[in-house]
Design an enzyme around this catalytic site. Structure first.
Site, short mmCIF file in Angstrom:
data_model
loop_
_atom_site.label_atom_id
_atom_site.label_comp_id
_atom_site.label_asym_id
_atom_site.label_seq_id
_atom_site.Cartn_x
_atom_site.Cartn_y
_atom_site.Cartn_z
N GLY A 44 66.58 82.23 6.49
CA GLY A 44 65.83 83.35 7.04
C GLY A 44 64.47 83.01 7.62
O GLY A 44 63.98 83.71 8.50
N GLU A 99 58.49 81.85 3.74
CA GLU A 99 59.66 82.67 3.40
C GLU A 99 59.76 83.85 4.37
O GLU A 99 58.77 84.24 4.99
CB GLU A 99 59.51 83.12 1.93
N ASP A 100 60.97 84.40 4.51
CA ASP A 100 61.15 85.54 5.42
C ASP A 100 60.63 86.85 4.82
O ASP A 100 59.91 87.59 5.47
CB ASP A 100 62.62 85.67 5.86
N ASP A 103 60.93 90.51 -1.77
CA ASP A 103 61.45 91.80 -2.20
C ASP A 103 61.20 91.93 -3.71
O ASP A 103 60.13 92.36 -4.12
CB ASP A 103 62.94 91.88 -1.83
N LYS A 131 57.91 93.54 0.94
CA LYS A 131 58.49 94.84 0.61
C LYS A 131 58.02 95.18 -0.82
O LYS A 131 58.75 94.99 -1.78
CB LYS A 131 60.01 94.70 0.64
N PHE A 152 66.51 98.25 4.76
CA PHE A 152 67.14 96.95 4.96
C PHE A 152 66.79 96.39 6.33
O PHE A 152 67.20 96.90 7.37
CB PHE A 152 68.65 96.99 4.76
N ASP A 159 69.04 88.47 7.99
CA ASP A 159 70.43 88.77 8.30
C ASP A 159 70.97 89.95 7.52
O ASP A 159 70.45 90.32 6.46
CB ASP A 159 71.30 87.56 7.96
N ARG A 165 70.38 87.40 12.81
CA ARG A 165 69.24 86.49 12.64
C ARG A 165 68.59 86.16 13.99
O ARG A 165 67.41 85.81 14.06
CB ARG A 165 69.69 85.17 12.00
P1 IMP Z 1 63.77 88.44 -3.83
O1 IMP Z 1 64.05 87.33 -4.79
O2 IMP Z 1 64.36 89.75 -4.29
O3 IMP Z 1 62.31 88.58 -3.47
O4 IMP Z 1 64.65 88.09 -2.59
C1 IMP Z 1 64.19 87.79 -1.38
C2 IMP Z 1 65.39 87.41 -0.53
O5 IMP Z 1 66.33 88.50 -0.42
C3 IMP Z 1 64.93 87.11 0.87
O6 IMP Z 1 64.71 85.75 1.04
C4 IMP Z 1 66.08 87.61 1.72
O7 IMP Z 1 67.03 86.58 1.89
C5 IMP Z 1 66.72 88.70 0.92
N1 IMP Z 1 66.28 90.04 1.36
C6 IMP Z 1 65.51 90.93 0.68
N2 IMP Z 1 65.30 92.04 1.38
C7 IMP Z 1 65.96 91.88 2.55
C8 IMP Z 1 66.11 92.71 3.74
O8 IMP Z 1 65.59 93.83 3.86
N3 IMP Z 1 66.85 92.18 4.74
C9 IMP Z 1 67.43 90.94 4.68
N4 IMP Z 1 67.31 90.13 3.60
C10 IMP Z 1 66.58 90.60 2.54
MG MG Z 2 66.13 84.35 2.20
#
Ligand code: IMP
Ligand code: MG
Length: 175
Positions: A44, A99-100, A103, A131, A152, A159, A165
């Site tokens: 990402g 990082e992208d 969350d 987020k 989302f 993606d 992407r």
């Molecule tokens: P975390 O461990 O929950 O912070 O996960 C983050 C990862 O979840 C990111 O690197 C993304 O790959 C994926 N992710 C979380 N939210 C989204 C979204 O809104 N769209 C796409 N991928 C997401």
């Molecule tokens: Mg990711």
């Protein structure tokens, strides 16, 4: 989510490149006179990684990691599976994780500890998107491009089912 469609443009390519220049200047100020290792998280973060690295005029090397959440997607254990590890020895280095999106924060929490345990000198986080409503673990995010609502997101590296992407802007999915 069947027959998903992409919504309107939330953040344009121009806004992203301006933000990358701004964050690049901050990183230069924070690490002036030092070297840094940028670690992009596949897949990402590829476009954001490219934007950030060309805006940071420091002694720099880059590397990539590929990670995925361990276990079922419905129950996030906070344990991260490493699909591709670093090729770089980061002991004593200033690491910036690129990082992208942050969350729940579990992925970055894991990676930050992983790098600290490998005796990095410092570990910072640079994310395109944040987020905050999704947060499950407390984590300091040092450089944030844009804050988004709990929807989302797709595009600019992010993606849905490996698609979208390649969109040159940030959008979201509608059903
Ligand atoms: P975390 O461990 O929950 O912070 O996960 C983050 C990862 O979840 C990111 O690197 C993304 O790959 C994926 N992710 C979380 N939210 C989204 C979204 O809104 N769209 C796409 N991928 C997401
Ligand atoms: Mg990711």
């Amino acid at each position: 989510m069947h027959n998903e469609t992409v919504g309107t443009v939330l953040i344009t390519q121009k806004q992203i490149s301006e933000k990358a220049a701004e964050i690049g200047r901050k990183i230069e100020e924070d690490f002036r006179g030092e070297s840094v290792v940028l670690v992009g998280i596949l897949r990402g973060a590829v476009l954001w990684m490219a934007d950030i690295m060309k805006n940071v005029n420091l002694d720099m090397t880059i590397d990539f990691m590929s990670v995925s959440s361990y276990g079922s997607s419905t129950k996030s254990s906070g344990i991260v599976k490493i699909n591709k590890d670093l090729d770089t020895d980061i002991e004593g280095q200033n690491v910036i994780i690129v990082e992208d999106i942050v969350d729940s924060g579990r992925t970055l929490n894991y990676l930050k500890n992983y790098f600290m345990n490998r005796d990095a000198k410092t570990v910072k986080i640079c994310t395109l998107l944040d987020k905050p409503e999704g947060r499950k673990v407390d984590i300091d995010v040092d450089y944030i491009g844009f804050t988004v609502d709990d929807i989302f997101i797709v595009g600019y590296g992010l993606d849905y089912d490996q698609k979208y992407r390649n969109l040159p802007y940030i959008s979201y999915l509608e059903e």
